[in-house]
Enzyme design. Structure first.
Site, PDB file in Angstrom:
ATOM      1  CG  PHE A  28       4.616  -2.111   5.297  1.00 59.84           C
ATOM      2  CD1 PHE A  28       5.280  -1.024   5.848  1.00 59.84           C
ATOM      3  CD2 PHE A  28       4.396  -2.133   3.930  1.00 59.84           C
ATOM      4  CE1 PHE A  28       5.697   0.034   5.046  1.00 59.84           C
ATOM      5  CE2 PHE A  28       4.811  -1.076   3.119  1.00 59.84           C
ATOM      6  CZ  PHE A  28       5.463   0.005   3.680  1.00 59.84           C
ATOM      7  CB  THR A  57      -3.140  -1.218   0.992  1.00 57.16           C
ATOM      8  OG1 THR A  57      -1.982  -1.688   0.314  1.00 57.16           O
ATOM      9  CG2 THR A  57      -4.309  -1.182   0.022  1.00 57.16           C
ATOM     10  CD  GLU A  58      -4.800   5.349   3.881  1.00 54.24           C
ATOM     11  OE1 GLU A  58      -5.661   6.119   3.385  1.00 54.24           O
ATOM     12  OE2 GLU A  58      -3.879   5.725   4.617  1.00 54.24           O
ATOM     13  N   PRO A  59      -8.444   1.844   1.787  1.00 49.92           N
ATOM     14  CG  PRO A  59     -10.377   1.705   3.112  1.00 49.92           C
ATOM     15  CD  PRO A  59      -8.903   2.020   3.175  1.00 49.92           C
ATOM     16  CB  SER A  96      -2.428   0.977  -7.981  1.00 52.47           C
ATOM     17  OG  SER A  96      -2.879  -0.344  -8.170  1.00 52.47           O
ATOM     18  CB  THR A 125       0.148  -9.510   5.515  1.00 54.12           C
ATOM     19  OG1 THR A 125      -0.472  -9.474   4.227  1.00 54.12           O
ATOM     20  CG2 THR A 125       0.601 -10.935   5.812  1.00 54.12           C
ATOM     21  CD  GLU A 171       5.344  -7.259  -0.820  1.00 51.12           C
ATOM     22  OE1 GLU A 171       6.439  -6.785  -1.132  1.00 51.12           O
ATOM     23  OE2 GLU A 171       5.188  -8.195  -0.036  1.00 51.12           O
TER      24      GLU A 171
END
Ligand SMILES: Cc1cc2nc3c(=O)[nH]c(=O)nc-3n(C[C@H](O)[C@H](O)[C@@H](O)COP(=O)(O)OP(=O)(O)OC[C@H]3O[C@@H](n4cnc5c(N)ncnc54)[C@H](O)[C@@H]3O)c2cc1C
Ligand SMILES: Cc1cc2nc3c(=O)[nH]c(=O)nc-3n(C[C@H](O)[C@H](O)[C@H](O)COP(=O)(O)OP(=O)(O)OC[C@H]3O[C@@H](n4cnc5c(N)ncnc54)[C@H](O)[C@@H]3O)c2cc1C
Lengths: 378, 258
Positions: A123, A126-128, A132, A158, A361
């Site tokens: 999944f 998240t990006e650089p 959050s 992951t 997460e």
């Protein structure tokens, strides 16, 4: 009121507990030391139906409930967090979007291999520049001549780069203020996967940086409605928190058990250190907090199984077990004294594996933001 | 081929065992599990069924709650379970237990009856002999490898001097050792499906066994007294500082044990 597990749930817990003790425990330290992905264990878990616990039987899953799923993750994390996160990320983050948002055609095409653990799913949220603030996705997907053209990057993903990874569900900007979910299968031209990232913990799990350069994805790989991406990933994270909470609970239990055993065995001043009240109080506090955490985790899972709102309880359980596992892992290491600081001690691995439970997460702060919103605060 | 497997619920290996001083019986209220070698017997039965077809039925004598433990064997792949649960059977010794189990097995008429070699609580390692005798069936015990062609069963028996290979015509009784196989973990599908498999609970009356022939009334042994084993004699603890081997040697020589 009934605090008992069903006979099936009990049998699932006992089965995974035995599997973790007999099959995982003997190799966990070595896998961690060598940063080796546990292919054999994943295959065995797949055979037992544990790679698709909450996936319905008609898509090749086991049709288990959320409580059973949480119990399985807890038992794995008690012994090895790397394996636990591999299963949890595959199930809650990788496979769930297909089940929840996919069309029947997509589900029939992709789910059977994933639920059986023959292939792994990732999944990519998240990006650089979007952690959050996950809604701040910079990755774009543009529909051109009936195909999506994806550009951008993801980080810390992951299961994205194993030999058996099927692909990743990403969030991408498909217009002004519009986020959508797209499936990108491994091997798609323009889809790049970095070497494994080097980590403080979870070393046997697979974590990658992803890049998309004019990556061409079939139009039919859109998951759910165009523009639904933001709502979709929030829903995925709500469910995912239950399994991360189960990991925190399991890790705390594992650390407590190591400390308990060590305290009874280690002698100083002519007697076991477990006879000193300061050590006893530490263990008593750990056991008490673990008991509280168990109630929170199982209840959040149970609410989900009842079809009732569970997001508030899931965020609370994730926050509580994240911080609890930090307290327990730290105290458990201190009970081991200098031996606990040595690389070969089991507690040192649990201590390293713990930290990310307060980050992944949703960080502790993000959980508090979610909880505050559920409390009705502006 | 129809295979019956006799399985016993025993106190969990990790639980402390306690004997009730009043009844002089094992306290069975704590965590329980299926007897470990009985899982080997269940595994072997399932493998035979997978290879040759047929049915695997579990037969057990025990309290109602033994059903929980039978579930595990059903989840592994056994087809159904028969539990004899009757207050009047509590406290049965070898003679009474074998009578009840034989009655339950007569009802099933299996081609092959499998036992575990020994239970971890009673540790008699003899029940299969008594049952085989009552059923008038041939018996092979301590079996570490088993084959059958449908009319005979052949067992490789572990002995002190090596292996005996023994064949017997079916129907027969076989007790297996833990060397025979590695019991599988129940799969999640198996676990979820176990609940809907037939699980029968029978009373002594259902089997036509007179209550006077069961339990303490039907037992030929009486437990008179129980006591802890005598304290261990003088023992010597040697910490290894490099000379441990020599110290052990000296100790043994001093006692004329070498
Ligand atoms: C502390 C203690 C002392 C005892 N002393 C005596 C004694 O002196 N004399 C005496 O006659 N009895 C005695 N008994 C009772 C005796 O152990 C059991 O009643 C008798 O059933 C033999 O069982 P076992 O567990 O020894 O079986 P074993 O012969 O060790 O069991 C072999 C196999 O038989 C099968 N099996 C065993 N029990 C069952 C069951 N209930 N249902 C289905 N299958 C089963 C299993 O496959 C098992 O692996 C004692 C029991 C205890 C707990
Ligand atoms: C091992 C590992 C595996 C991961 N696996 C995945 C995966 O499979 N898929 C995926 O999409 N992501 C994954 N992640 C990413 C993870 O979800 C993010 O790292 C996490 O959400 C935090 O984002 P960030 O790292 O950008 O931190 P930031 O958001 O930059 O946070 C830095 C700090 O600032 C604080 N902070 C930020 N905003 C606020 C605020 N408004 N108020 C108060 N404090 C704030 C945070 O709490 C934190 O302490 C993984 C991460 C790790 C380490």
């Amino acid at each position: 009121m009934d605090f008992d597990l069903t006979p099936e749930q009990e049998l699932i817990r006992d089965t995974v507990r035995t599997f973790a003790r007999d099959r995982v425990q003997p190799v966990a330290a070595e896998l961690d030391r060598e940063g080796r992905f546990p292919y054999e264990l994943v295959a065995e878990l797949g055979e037992l139906g544990l790679m698709g616990i909450p996936i319905p039987e008609r898509f090749g899953g086991a049709g288990g409930d959320t409580v059973s799923y949480a119990l399985a993750i807890e038992e794995l994390a008690r012994v090895d967090s790397s394996l636990a996160i591999t299963v949890a990320a595959h199930t809650s983050l990788g496979t769930m979007p297909i089940l929840l948002f996919g069309t029947d055609e997509q589900r029939e095409r992709w789910l059977p291999d994933l639920a059986a653990g023959r292939r792994l799913a990732a999944f990519g949220l998240t990006e650089p520049g979007a952690g959050s603030d996950a809604g701040n996705t910079r990755t774009t997907a543009e529909l051109r001549d009936g195909t999506w053209v994806v550009n951008g990057s993801k980080i810390f993903i992951t299961n994205a780069g194993t030999d058996i990874t099927w692909g990743v569900t990403i969030t991408a900007r498909t217009g002004e203020d519009e986020i959508s979910s797209l499936v990108v299968e491994t091997g798609t031209p323009g889809y790049g996967i970095s070497p494994p990232m080097k980590k403080l913990g979870w070393r046997a799990s697979d974590t990658r940086e992803l890049s998309f350069e004019n990556c061409v994805v079939p139009e039919g790989n859109l998951l759910g409605e165009r523009g639904a991406g933001f709502r979709q990933f929030l829903e995925i994270l709500d469910g995912g928190r239950i399994s991360v909470a189960a990991m925190g609970l399991g890790l705390a239990e594992g650390a407590y058990e190591l400390a308990f055993a060590y305290a009874r065995e280690r002698e100083q001043f002519g007697r076991p250190i477990s006879s000193f009240q300061a050590v006893q109080f530490r263990l008593a506090d750990m056991a008490t907090e673990i008991e509280a955490a168990r109630g929170m985790v199982y209840r959040a899972a149970w609410l989900k199984d009842q079809g009732r709102p569970f997001a508030r309880e899931a965020a609370m359980a994730k926050l509580y077990t994240g911080e609890l596992s930090a307290r327990v892992a730290s105290a458990a290491l201190l009970i081991h004294g200098g031996y606990g600081f040595m690389e070969e001690s089991a507690i040192s691995r649990l201590y390293r594996d713990q930290k990310v439970l307060e980050i992944g997460e949703g960080t502790n702060e993000v959980q508090r933001m979610v909880i505050a919103r559920h409390l009705g605060l502006p | 081929m129809k295979i019956a497997v006799c399985v016993k619920q025993v106190p969990d290996a990790t639980a402390a065992k306690r004997i009730d001083p009043e009844t002089k019986r094992l306290d069975r209220s704590g965590e329980a599990a299926l007897n470990a070698t009985d899982l080997n017997a269940v595994e072997e039965a399932i493998r035979l069924k997978e290879a040759q077809g047929g049915e695997v039925v579990l037969v057990s004598l025990g309290p109602e709650r033994a059903l929980e433990s039978l579930r595990k064997a059903l989840a592994m792949g056994a087809d159904r379970a028969v539990l004899v649960a009757d207050e009047a059977a509590a406290g049965s010794d070898l003679v009474a237990t074998s009578r009840i189990l034989a009655a339950a097995l007569e009802r099933e008429q299996a081609d092959l009856v499998l036992f575990g070699q020994a239970s971890s609580d009673g540790d008699g390692a003899v029940l299969w002999a008594a049952v085989a005798d009552r059923l008038r069936r041939p018996l092979i015990s301590q079996v570490a490898a088993l084959t059958t062609d449908g009319s005979t069963v052949t067992g490789k028996r572990q002995t002190e001097h090596g292996y005996d290979t023994i064949s017997a015509p079916l129907p027969a009784v076989v007790a297996v050792s833990d060397a025979i196989n590695e019991p599988r973990y129940p799969s999640l599908k198996g676990i979820m499906g176990a609940k809907s498999k037939p699980q029968e609970t029978l009373s002594l009356a259902d089997l036509g066994v007179d209550a006077a022939e069961a339990g303490e009334a039907g037992s030929r042994t009486t437990v008179l007294a129980l006591g802890p084993p005598p304290a261990r004699g003088e023992s010597l603890k040697i910490e290894d500082d490099g000379s441990a081997a020599q110290k052990i040697l000296d100790y043994l020589v001093e006692r004329r044990l070498l």
